[in-house]
Write an enzyme that holds these catalytic residues in place. Sequence first.
Site, PDB file in Angstrom:
ATOM      1  N   THR A 190      37.665  39.332  29.920  1.00 47.29           N
ATOM      2  CA  THR A 190      37.512  39.550  31.355  1.00 47.29           C
ATOM      3  C   THR A 190      36.410  38.658  31.898  1.00 47.29           C
ATOM      4  O   THR A 190      35.231  38.887  31.618  1.00 47.29           O
ATOM      5  CB  THR A 190      37.176  41.026  31.653  1.00 47.29           C
ATOM      6  OG1 THR A 190      38.232  41.843  31.146  1.00 47.29           O
ATOM      7  CG2 THR A 190      37.019  41.260  33.147  1.00 47.29           C
ATOM      8  N   ASP A 241      38.824  41.814  22.740  1.00 46.49           N
ATOM      9  CA  ASP A 241      37.490  41.518  23.239  1.00 46.49           C
ATOM     10  C   ASP A 241      36.850  42.812  23.732  1.00 46.49           C
ATOM     11  O   ASP A 241      37.187  43.307  24.808  1.00 46.49           O
ATOM     12  CB  ASP A 241      37.559  40.487  24.369  1.00 46.49           C
ATOM     13  CG  ASP A 241      36.189  40.183  24.962  1.00 46.49           C
ATOM     14  OD1 ASP A 241      35.177  40.481  24.289  1.00 46.49           O
ATOM     15  OD2 ASP A 241      36.128  39.655  26.071  1.00 46.49           O
ATOM     16  N   HIS A 242      35.950  43.369  22.937  1.00 47.11           N
ATOM     17  CA  HIS A 242      35.260  44.608  23.287  1.00 47.11           C
ATOM     18  C   HIS A 242      33.761  44.419  23.160  1.00 47.11           C
ATOM     19  O   HIS A 242      33.289  43.746  22.241  1.00 47.11           O
ATOM     20  CB  HIS A 242      35.689  45.749  22.351  1.00 47.11           C
ATOM     21  CG  HIS A 242      36.897  46.486  22.816  1.00 47.11           C
ATOM     22  ND1 HIS A 242      36.846  47.783  23.275  1.00 47.11           N
ATOM     23  CD2 HIS A 242      38.187  46.124  22.902  1.00 47.11           C
ATOM     24  CE1 HIS A 242      38.061  48.182  23.624  1.00 47.11           C
ATOM     25  NE2 HIS A 242      38.892  47.180  23.401  1.00 47.11           N
ATOM     26  N   GLY A 302      39.749  43.914  33.378  1.00 45.55           N
ATOM     27  CA  GLY A 302      38.623  44.571  32.757  1.00 45.55           C
ATOM     28  C   GLY A 302      38.643  46.088  32.768  1.00 45.55           C
ATOM     29  O   GLY A 302      39.411  46.726  33.492  1.00 45.55           O
ATOM     30  N   GLU A 303      37.770  46.641  31.925  1.00 48.28           N
ATOM     31  CA  GLU A 303      37.572  48.083  31.825  1.00 48.28           C
ATOM     32  C   GLU A 303      36.076  48.358  31.817  1.00 48.28           C
ATOM     33  O   GLU A 303      35.294  47.607  31.223  1.00 48.28           O
ATOM     34  CB  GLU A 303      38.229  48.621  30.553  1.00 48.28           C
ATOM     35  CG  GLU A 303      39.739  48.571  30.637  1.00 48.28           C
ATOM     36  CD  GLU A 303      40.420  48.631  29.283  1.00 48.28           C
ATOM     37  OE1 GLU A 303      39.863  48.070  28.322  1.00 48.28           O
ATOM     38  OE2 GLU A 303      41.494  49.234  29.207  1.00 48.28           O
ATOM     39  N   ARG A 353      55.010  55.941  23.523  1.00 52.57           N
ATOM     40  CA  ARG A 353      53.833  55.080  23.610  1.00 52.57           C
ATOM     41  C   ARG A 353      53.533  54.391  22.286  1.00 52.57           C
ATOM     42  O   ARG A 353      53.022  53.273  22.267  1.00 52.57           O
ATOM     43  CB  ARG A 353      52.603  55.892  24.032  1.00 52.57           C
ATOM     44  CG  ARG A 353      52.684  56.421  25.444  1.00 52.57           C
ATOM     45  CD  ARG A 353      51.601  57.462  25.698  1.00 52.57           C
ATOM     46  NE  ARG A 353      51.611  57.832  27.121  1.00 52.57           N
ATOM     47  CZ  ARG A 353      50.739  57.383  28.000  1.00 52.57           C
ATOM     48  NH1 ARG A 353      49.797  56.552  27.623  1.00 52.57           N
ATOM     49  NH2 ARG A 353      50.806  57.755  29.261  1.00 52.57           N
ATOM     50  N   SER A 402      49.639  45.409  33.948  1.00 50.51           N
ATOM     51  CA  SER A 402      50.215  46.719  33.652  1.00 50.51           C
ATOM     52  C   SER A 402      50.950  47.290  34.854  1.00 50.51           C
ATOM     53  O   SER A 402      51.520  48.375  34.778  1.00 50.51           O
ATOM     54  CB  SER A 402      49.122  47.691  33.206  1.00 50.51           C
ATOM     55  OG  SER A 402      48.128  47.823  34.207  1.00 50.51           O
ATOM     56  N   GLY A 403      50.919  46.548  35.964  1.00 54.93           N
ATOM     57  CA  GLY A 403      51.619  46.980  37.167  1.00 54.93           C
ATOM     58  C   GLY A 403      52.459  45.866  37.740  1.00 54.93           C
ATOM     59  O   GLY A 403      52.219  44.680  37.472  1.00 54.93           O
TER      60      GLY A 403
END
Length: 332
Positions: free
Chosen positions: A74, A38-39, A106-107, A281, A177-178
Amino acid sequence: MSAHIGYAAMLERFPPAEAVELAALAESHGFTGVMATDHFQPWMPAQGQSSFVWSVLGAVGARTRGDFGPGVTTPGYRMHPAAVAQASATLAAMYPGRHWLGLGSGEALNEHVVGAYWPEAPERINRMFEAVDVIKRLFAGSLAGRDVRHSGQHFKLESTRLWTMPEVAPEILVAASGPVTARRAGRTVDGFITTGAPADKLAALLTRFGEGAREAGRNVSSMPKVLQLHLSWAATDEEAMRNALVEWPNGGLRVPRSDIRSPFEFEQLARTVRPDDFEGRLVVSADPDVHRAQIQRCLDLGFNRIYLHNAGRNQAEFLEVFGRDVLPGLRA
């Protein structure tokens, strides 16, 4: 038991009709689900696309038979949690038992475009979990035939319900991610999503998610633990590396991404990426066995759904080779 390996449809890279065709082609080669990104903007201008994920998912559902969902969307910036809940419930009603809802904090690249204040990470995470609460309550209330209202720190919802619902609400998965977010996800939602990272980090996230699930009295072994795995495969190692550097250099960036607002900023940062930056990665290799071994390591860590993204434009060849030489050798 065969592994659940799906296809990651990268809507920031491929036009919507092509992405749907690739999803259908993936299924014909043995892939068992679709995760669509989703972008609102691509990571970099050269990637060139960013179609509306909910429209594409509707078409994916019609062209395939496996599971599918946004990885991830998001709620709370471009779309209120109620609108996200309605979009998800509609897909689940159209394709019973197949759609899942992936949510993230979100970003800025995608969410700042509506002009709202872009908060720091702790607030973004709290907003996400409040949105999760709104969506869960809407799903539950609507299935029970009653209205729901919400007045919280970040969101308000007047008394309402979703009038189109499936018989069973979609699974809600949260991107983590954490370790703190992973543990909180284990306590509050059906599963979690993360992206490829060094094995020790992935193992720590799985551990924290499991701790949270057990604190809530849940059976963690049956909960979705989802990995989006980026890789670069081509006919030669040189071509695979070229594809990684040209098509997916953001996979080698070692800087935080959440606050970068423009594809042109990413483009500038991507010029610093070198082959060594992909180490740990993104596996870059022409050997399918190398990729199979990496996917198997992730399955052995405890992930039970993995969606693969190949960095190159050689998607049809990738799907054929992996369907023939990689997927059959993987064990759940």
